[in-house]
Design a protein around this motif. Structure first.
Motif, PDB file in Angstrom:
ATOM      1  N   GLU A 154       0.833  -1.201   0.000  1.00  0.00           N
ATOM      2  CA  GLU A 154       0.000   0.000   0.000  1.00  0.00           C
ATOM      3  C   GLU A 154       0.869   1.254   0.000  1.00  0.00           C
ATOM      4  O   GLU A 154       0.611   2.211  -0.740  1.00  0.00           O
ATOM      5  CB  GLU A 154      -0.935   0.001   1.211  1.00  0.00           C
ATOM      6  CG  GLU A 154      -1.844   1.215   1.247  1.00  0.00           C
ATOM      7  CD  GLU A 154      -2.829   1.175   2.404  1.00  0.00           C
ATOM      8  OE1 GLU A 154      -3.500   2.193   2.639  1.00  0.00           O
ATOM      9  OE2 GLU A 154      -2.929   0.124   3.074  1.00  0.00           O
ATOM     10  N   GLU A 155       1.910   1.264   0.827  1.00  0.00           N
ATOM     11  CA  GLU A 155       2.805   2.423   0.883  1.00  0.00           C
ATOM     12  C   GLU A 155       3.497   2.650  -0.451  1.00  0.00           C
ATOM     13  O   GLU A 155       3.613   3.789  -0.930  1.00  0.00           O
ATOM     14  CB  GLU A 155       3.840   2.204   1.989  1.00  0.00           C
ATOM     15  CG  GLU A 155       4.851   3.322   2.134  1.00  0.00           C
ATOM     16  CD  GLU A 155       5.889   3.015   3.198  1.00  0.00           C
ATOM     17  OE1 GLU A 155       6.971   3.607   3.147  1.00  0.00           O
ATOM     18  OE2 GLU A 155       5.600   2.173   4.080  1.00  0.00           O
ATOM     19  N   CYS A 156       3.945   1.563  -1.086  1.00  0.00           N
ATOM     20  CA  CYS A 156       4.606   1.678  -2.384  1.00  0.00           C
ATOM     21  C   CYS A 156       3.629   2.178  -3.440  1.00  0.00           C
ATOM     22  O   CYS A 156       3.993   2.968  -4.323  1.00  0.00           O
ATOM     23  CB  CYS A 156       5.192   0.335  -2.800  1.00  0.00           C
ATOM     24  SG  CYS A 156       6.545  -0.245  -1.745  1.00  0.00           S
ATOM     25  N   PHE A 157       2.374   1.733  -3.364  1.00  0.00           N
ATOM     26  CA  PHE A 157       1.347   2.177  -4.312  1.00  0.00           C
ATOM     27  C   PHE A 157       1.104   3.679  -4.183  1.00  0.00           C
ATOM     28  O   PHE A 157       1.063   4.403  -5.185  1.00  0.00           O
ATOM     29  CB  PHE A 157       0.050   1.405  -4.073  1.00  0.00           C
ATOM     30  CG  PHE A 157      -1.138   1.987  -4.778  1.00  0.00           C
ATOM     31  CD1 PHE A 157      -1.289   1.852  -6.140  1.00  0.00           C
ATOM     32  CD2 PHE A 157      -2.108   2.687  -4.076  1.00  0.00           C
ATOM     33  CE1 PHE A 157      -2.386   2.399  -6.803  1.00  0.00           C
ATOM     34  CE2 PHE A 157      -3.202   3.237  -4.714  1.00  0.00           C
ATOM     35  CZ  PHE A 157      -3.340   3.096  -6.084  1.00  0.00           C
ATOM     36  N   VAL A 158       0.945   4.150  -2.963  1.00  0.00           N
ATOM     37  CA  VAL A 158       0.701   5.579  -2.756  1.00  0.00           C
ATOM     38  C   VAL A 158       1.876   6.399  -3.284  1.00  0.00           C
ATOM     39  O   VAL A 158       1.694   7.440  -3.938  1.00  0.00           O
ATOM     40  CB  VAL A 158       0.439   5.873  -1.264  1.00  0.00           C
ATOM     41  CG1 VAL A 158       0.369   7.378  -1.018  1.00  0.00           C
ATOM     42  CG2 VAL A 158      -0.851   5.199  -0.799  1.00  0.00           C
ATOM     43  N   SER A 159       3.101   5.945  -3.047  1.00  0.00           N
ATOM     44  CA  SER A 159       4.283   6.653  -3.549  1.00  0.00           C
ATOM     45  C   SER A 159       4.271   6.704  -5.079  1.00  0.00           C
ATOM     46  O   SER A 159       4.604   7.732  -5.682  1.00  0.00           O
ATOM     47  CB  SER A 159       5.558   5.960  -3.056  1.00  0.00           C
ATOM     48  OG  SER A 159       5.660   6.008  -1.653  1.00  0.00           O
ATOM     49  N   ALA A 160       3.879   5.593  -5.714  1.00  0.00           N
ATOM     50  CA  ALA A 160       3.818   5.564  -7.178  1.00  0.00           C
ATOM     51  C   ALA A 160       2.758   6.531  -7.695  1.00  0.00           C
ATOM     52  O   ALA A 160       2.961   7.202  -8.722  1.00  0.00           O
ATOM     53  CB  ALA A 160       3.529   4.147  -7.656  1.00  0.00           C
ATOM     54  N   CYS A 161       1.623   6.629  -7.006  1.00  0.00           N
ATOM     55  CA  CYS A 161       0.574   7.559  -7.411  1.00  0.00           C
ATOM     56  C   CYS A 161       1.055   8.999  -7.296  1.00  0.00           C
ATOM     57  O   CYS A 161       0.805   9.832  -8.183  1.00  0.00           O
ATOM     58  CB  CYS A 161      -0.674   7.355  -6.552  1.00  0.00           C
ATOM     59  SG  CYS A 161      -1.533   5.797  -6.863  1.00  0.00           S
ATOM     60  N   VAL A 162       1.756   9.314  -6.216  1.00  0.00           N
ATOM     61  CA  VAL A 162       2.269  10.674  -6.029  1.00  0.00           C
ATOM     62  C   VAL A 162       3.252  11.017  -7.149  1.00  0.00           C
ATOM     63  O   VAL A 162       3.241  12.123  -7.703  1.00  0.00           O
ATOM     64  CB  VAL A 162       2.932  10.812  -4.642  1.00  0.00           C
ATOM     65  CG1 VAL A 162       3.673  12.142  -4.527  1.00  0.00           C
ATOM     66  CG2 VAL A 162       1.878  10.698  -3.544  1.00  0.00           C
ATOM     67  N   ARG A 163       4.109  10.059  -7.515  1.00  0.00           N
ATOM     68  CA  ARG A 163       5.038  10.300  -8.630  1.00  0.00           C
ATOM     69  C   ARG A 163       4.286  10.513  -9.942  1.00  0.00           C
ATOM     70  O   ARG A 163       4.762  11.212 -10.831  1.00  0.00           O
ATOM     71  CB  ARG A 163       6.012   9.125  -8.766  1.00  0.00           C
ATOM     72  CG  ARG A 163       7.049   9.043  -7.651  1.00  0.00           C
ATOM     73  CD  ARG A 163       8.179   8.086  -8.016  1.00  0.00           C
ATOM     74  NE  ARG A 163       7.709   6.714  -8.162  1.00  0.00           N
ATOM     75  CZ  ARG A 163       7.642   5.826  -7.178  1.00  0.00           C
ATOM     76  NH1 ARG A 163       8.015   6.192  -5.947  1.00  0.00           N
ATOM     77  NH2 ARG A 163       7.214   4.606  -7.392  1.00  0.00           N
ATOM     78  N   ALA A 164       3.095   9.899 -10.058  1.00  0.00           N
ATOM     79  CA  ALA A 164       2.269  10.062 -11.257  1.00  0.00           C
ATOM     80  C   ALA A 164       1.451  11.345 -11.221  1.00  0.00           C
ATOM     81  O   ALA A 164       0.726  11.643 -12.171  1.00  0.00           O
ATOM     82  CB  ALA A 164       1.350   8.857 -11.429  1.00  0.00           C
TER      83      ALA A 164
END
Length: 313
Positions: A205-215
């Protein structure tokens, strides 16, 4: 031993309140236990005041012995459990721990073929750390775990790990979704969706949120769900789900790759250093790689994605 663990917890935290929280008990209950310990020893183990809790001379003596006895008792329990399990197995049982990976079922099927006549039993700890702990104790023989690509498998002196494969995470969407027919979809295109995470393990979940922020966006919400629950919600159009490729798409939903593979999941095979005395590790490792190849073959979307990126071996 329970009293010794309490004394060590208070000494390490420097506070009865903090120690109670760490031990998962109420502060008044811990205070009452410390009072009983003082009475049984005939002296105070701690000086307790508004500044916290500090060991007395008697407390220092107790702590020196506790820090020898507690690890010794833990080692005794582990050795006894390992001996008992070893006696039961007689070399005919392969005990497998699986966590955070969709390859588990295929891996077990391949183990049955790779080690004919062996009884393969499975355990499903929630976390890779739990698999590592059971391997170290000898209560399982091998473990298969999935980790976010930035994370290494849990370190343990008794346990060896080898990388099996690394997979991109895909998105599971309703077959009527506007992006259902696309070869790929970007995270940004799904910015307004409600998300589910399958599997719901570790730091995904943490990695997903980080990827969304980068997007360029923050996700509206991220829930956890096992496979069946996720499929039902996705099919109803209430959410999209972050999933591993290589699973068969149930009716009403489709799996679509994420552009640029912003999230990946690496699968590791682990075993105790002495496992080769009971298990054919070469056969076990071969079973893990064949399980992954089978997962690729049964997923047209994944096979196509690998071919597009020149990764189909």
């Amino acid at each position: 031993m329970r009293h010794l663990r309490m004394v060590v917890a208070v000494a390490e935290s420097g506070s009865v309140t903090k120690a109670a929280a760490a031990l998962g008990i109420a502060q008044p209950a811990l205070t009452a236990q410390l009072n009983r310990i003082d009475r049984s020893l005939g002296g105070n183990v701690f000086v307790r005041d508004r500044f916290g809790a500090r060991p007395t001379e008697l407390g220092d003596l107790i702590l020196r012995h506790a820090r020898v006895l507690l690890p010794a008792m833990a080692a005794l329990a582990d050795d006894a459990e390992r001996l008992v399990n070893g006696d039961v197995a007689h070399g005919e049982t392969v005990r497998v721990g699986i966590a955070g990976t969709a390859l588990g079922g295929l891996f077990v099927n391949q183990l049955h073929l790779a080690i004919p006549g062996a009884q393969v039993t499975t355990a499903m700890p929630h976390l890779a750390d739990d698999v590592a702990t059971r391997l170290a104790r000898g209560t399982i023989d091998v473990g298969l775990v999935g980790m976010c690509s930035e994370v290494s498998p849990p370190a343990a002196v008794e346990v060896a790990w080898t990388r099996v494969c690394a997979d991109p995470m895909f998105v599971l969407i309703d077959e009527h979704h506007p992006y259902a027919g696309k070869p790929e979809v970007s995270l940004a295109e799904l910015a307004e969706e409600q998300w589910l995470c399958v599997p719901s393990y570790g730091c995904l979940e943490e990695c997903f949120v980080s990827a969304c922020v980068r997007a360029g966006f923050a996700p509206r919400g991220m829930g956890e769900a096992e496979w069946t629950t996720a499929v039902d919600q996705v099919r109803a159009g209430r959410a999209v789900a972050l999933v591993e490729p290589g699973q068969l798409d149930p009716p009403g939903v489709v799996t679509v790759p994420l552009t640029g593979a912003p999230l990946r999941r690496t699968h590791y095979l682990g075993w105790r250093h002495d496992a080769d005395l009971r298990v054919d590790l070469e056969a076990v490792e071969g079973a893990a790689h064949r399980a992954h190849r089978e997962a690729v073959r049964r997923s047209p979307q994944y096979e196509q994605w690998l071919a597009m990126h020149g990764m189909l071996g």
